[in-house]
Design an enzyme around this catalytic site. Structure first.
Site, mmCIF file in Angstrom:
data_model
loop_
_atom_site.group_PDB
_atom_site.id
_atom_site.type_symbol
_atom_site.label_atom_id
_atom_site.label_comp_id
_atom_site.label_asym_id
_atom_site.label_seq_id
_atom_site.Cartn_x
_atom_site.Cartn_y
_atom_site.Cartn_z
ATOM 1 N N TYR A 223 -13.888 -5.357 5.806
ATOM 2 C CA TYR A 223 -12.460 -5.237 6.096
ATOM 3 C C TYR A 223 -12.115 -5.000 7.572
ATOM 4 O O TYR A 223 -10.972 -5.180 7.978
ATOM 5 C CB TYR A 223 -11.794 -4.193 5.191
ATOM 6 C CG TYR A 223 -11.812 -2.774 5.686
ATOM 7 C CD1 TYR A 223 -10.650 -2.178 6.193
ATOM 8 C CD2 TYR A 223 -12.974 -2.014 5.641
ATOM 9 C CE1 TYR A 223 -10.653 -0.864 6.632
ATOM 10 C CE2 TYR A 223 -12.985 -0.708 6.081
ATOM 11 C CZ TYR A 223 -11.823 -0.140 6.571
ATOM 12 O OH TYR A 223 -11.837 1.158 7.015
ATOM 13 N N HIS B 142 -2.168 7.584 -3.058
ATOM 14 C CA HIS B 142 -3.321 6.674 -2.954
ATOM 15 C C HIS B 142 -3.785 6.546 -1.497
ATOM 16 O O HIS B 142 -4.974 6.667 -1.201
ATOM 17 C CB HIS B 142 -2.954 5.294 -3.524
ATOM 18 C CG HIS B 142 -4.018 4.263 -3.302
ATOM 19 N ND1 HIS B 142 -5.240 4.308 -3.952
ATOM 20 C CD2 HIS B 142 -4.065 3.170 -2.496
ATOM 21 C CE1 HIS B 142 -5.980 3.279 -3.557
ATOM 22 N NE2 HIS B 142 -5.295 2.575 -2.670
ATOM 23 N N TYR C 276 0.896 -1.164 0.000
ATOM 24 C CA TYR C 276 0.000 0.000 0.000
ATOM 25 C C TYR C 276 0.931 1.209 0.000
ATOM 26 O O TYR C 276 0.898 2.031 0.882
ATOM 27 C CB TYR C 276 -0.836 -0.098 1.276
ATOM 28 C CG TYR C 276 -2.019 0.828 1.427
ATOM 29 C CD1 TYR C 276 -3.037 0.877 0.480
ATOM 30 C CD2 TYR C 276 -2.132 1.636 2.553
ATOM 31 C CE1 TYR C 276 -4.132 1.698 0.668
ATOM 32 C CE2 TYR C 276 -3.230 2.466 2.740
ATOM 33 C CZ TYR C 276 -4.230 2.490 1.798
ATOM 34 O OH TYR C 276 -5.326 3.298 1.978
ATOM 35 N N GLN D 215 -15.496 -4.870 0.038
ATOM 36 C CA GLN D 215 -14.324 -4.501 0.852
ATOM 37 C C GLN D 215 -14.717 -3.634 2.045
ATOM 38 O O GLN D 215 -14.276 -3.854 3.174
ATOM 39 C CB GLN D 215 -13.323 -3.750 -0.050
ATOM 40 C CG GLN D 215 -12.035 -3.317 0.636
ATOM 41 C CD GLN D 215 -11.125 -2.512 -0.301
ATOM 42 O OE1 GLN D 215 -11.429 -2.317 -1.482
ATOM 43 N NE2 GLN D 215 -10.007 -2.032 0.223
ATOM 44 N N SER E 81 -6.864 -11.222 -9.823
ATOM 45 C CA SER E 81 -5.859 -10.184 -10.048
ATOM 46 C C SER E 81 -5.114 -10.604 -11.299
ATOM 47 O O SER E 81 -4.901 -11.800 -11.528
ATOM 48 C CB SER E 81 -4.888 -10.086 -8.873
ATOM 49 O OG SER E 81 -5.582 -9.740 -7.692
ATOM 50 N N LYS F 263 -11.172 -8.743 -2.591
ATOM 51 C CA LYS F 263 -9.880 -8.629 -3.279
ATOM 52 C C LYS F 263 -9.419 -9.906 -3.973
ATOM 53 O O LYS F 263 -8.483 -9.858 -4.763
ATOM 54 C CB LYS F 263 -8.800 -8.269 -2.230
ATOM 55 C CG LYS F 263 -8.967 -6.896 -1.624
ATOM 56 C CD LYS F 263 -8.458 -5.837 -2.573
ATOM 57 C CE LYS F 263 -8.442 -4.482 -1.898
ATOM 58 N NZ LYS F 263 -7.812 -3.480 -2.776
HETATM 59 MN MN MN Z 1 -4.113 -3.755 -4.325
#
Ligand code: MN
Length: 423
Positions: A252, A141, A136, A248, A265, A261
């Site tokens: 979470y 972001h 992260y 999410q 991906s 998530k």
């Molecule tokens: Mn990510």
């Protein structure tokens, strides 16, 4: 080789103008076709180079490994041979395919088995991914998300500038570019509702990320020092870390990301080595306050890699929604790997470590729809007049990444992901 002669290298394989894969790139991937079982390959221009056949024909004989290391459905066994071997294979490929070298160029009978058009092969996920961590590490972001969901005055949590925050993701659902993903279903709960609902996610998002793949293992109990961390990195890929924001948001707390998530991906198919990216090193952002000694890295540890995201509705034109850059990362890859292992956690060849969403400072450089459309308050207007707050069914998300400087372009190609209606 000096800088100028390196940049002016050219191949006897044609390379179209603006191509991500000149002879200076030499990435690694896995291909297959009806005739060819899965095998390791590289790429120059739109031509794929069959590394197994090159090895069978003796072009790597002095490097002392079995050709069968290339006859696999993943690069893992090749990667495990170690950095001196990847480097020697890349140098051999550069030498063999360089314009001035007649050795393979004139041995035309070898071309039909070694060289294939990119259109004649299927490109597979390059690595069998063991463990997957998602960091992260973009300050922009993390700040944007903090402003939207917590407190604009204290957008970054107190640990953020001290720890490369991350979580352990799921590797089973990492797929290669071109693999369609079904819209996930799950529990969501709106703020004004008393009970959660079950159904397809209404807030399906992309996350613009890059990831590195480890090329060396460590033992349980050992830590990888930050100054040696790059020795453990085989190469990098583009990475679309799809996220269902509504799932999410509800799930979470307190343990972090889970079903919002892990439904898919998507990785780009060619692993670009750090050696190929060497000319594009840059300094990272200044880290204030000073980080703890085990995280202090020196030298240029970031890379100037331009990143684009486009959304293409079914039958429509692709519309660019983001232009960002990997160089904005606050925490670099060496720091991420040093942090991952500082407690004695072991790493293996073929692990994947993703950057987290890569947002830049400007609003057109935000790396997710959550930020671009600012929680749905600023929808994106598409060329066909429709609006996007998040991703619609049958939209295709396209991510591109390339480094470019003084006429040299080293790129990653694309990650494309079509979102199908929920199953
Ligand atoms: Mn990510």
């Amino acid at each position: 080789m000096n800088d100028t002669s390196y940049k002016s290298l050219s191949s006897w394989i044609p390379v179209p103008a603006g191509c991500d894969f000149p002879i200076q790139n030499i990435p690694f991937g896995i291909i297959q076709s009806k005739e060819l079982p899965p095998r390791a390959a590289s790429r120059i221009g739109d031509t794929v180079i069959d590394l197994y056949h090159l090895a069978i024909l003796g072009y790597f004989h002095d490097l002392h490994f079995e050709p069968e290391v290339f006859l696999k459905s993943s690069l893992n066994d090749f990667i495990a041979l170690g950095k001196p071997t990847w480097r020697a294979v890349r140098s051999r490929l550069t030498e063999l395919f360089e314009s001035g070298n007649p050795t393979l160029r004139e041995r035309k009978k070898d071309h039909s088995t070694i060289l294939h058009s990119i259109d004649d092969v299927e490109i597979l996920l390059p690595v069998k991914i063991g463990d997957y961590t998602d960091f992260y590490s973009s300050i922009e972001h993390a700040t944007n998300v903090g402003i939207m969901f917590r407190d604009p005055a204290n957008a970054l949590l107190p640990n953020w500038r001290h720890i490369p925050v991350g979580y352990h993701g799921r590797s089973s659902s990492i797929v290669v570019s071109g693999t369609p993903i079904y819209r996930p279903k799950g529990q969501t709960k709106s703020d004004d509702a008393d009970y959660p609902l079950f159904g397809p996610s209404n807030q399906l998002d992309f996350e613009l990320e890059m990831a590195f793949i480890t090329g060396k293992s460590s033992s349980l109990g050992d830590s990888v020092p930050v100054q040696q961390a790059e020795e453990y990195i085989f190469g990098m890929v583009l990475f679309n870390d799809l996220s269902a924001r509504d799932i999410q948001k509800w799930e979470y707390v307190p343990l972090g990301p889970f079903l919002g998530k892990n439904f898919g991906s998507v990785s780009s198919p060619w692993v670009v080595t750090l050696d190929a990216l060497e000319p594009f090193r840059v300094k990272g952002p200044k880290q204030e306050p000073r980080v703890l000694p085990y995280l202090q890295s020196t030298g240029d540890r970031n890379f100037d890699i331009q990143l684009d995201v486009l959304i293409q509705p079914e039958g429509g034109v692709a519309h660019q929604v983001c232009h960002s850059n990997f160089k904005y990362m606050y925490w670099n890859m060496a720091q991420q790997l040093a942090h991952q292992t500082v407690n004695g956690c072991n790493i293996n060849v073929g692990d994947l470590y993703a950057s987290g969403t890569i947002s830049g400072p400007a609003s057109d450089s935000f790396g997710s729809m959550l930020e671009i459309a600012w929680k749905g308050t600023k929808p994106v207007r598409m060329p066909d007049g429709s609006e996007r707050k998040f991703i619609h069914d049958n939209d295709t998300i396209i991510m591109r990444g390339y480094a470019e400087k003084e006429g040299l372009r080293i790129g990653f190609g694309e990650v494309t992901t079509k979102i199908l209606p929920a199953k």
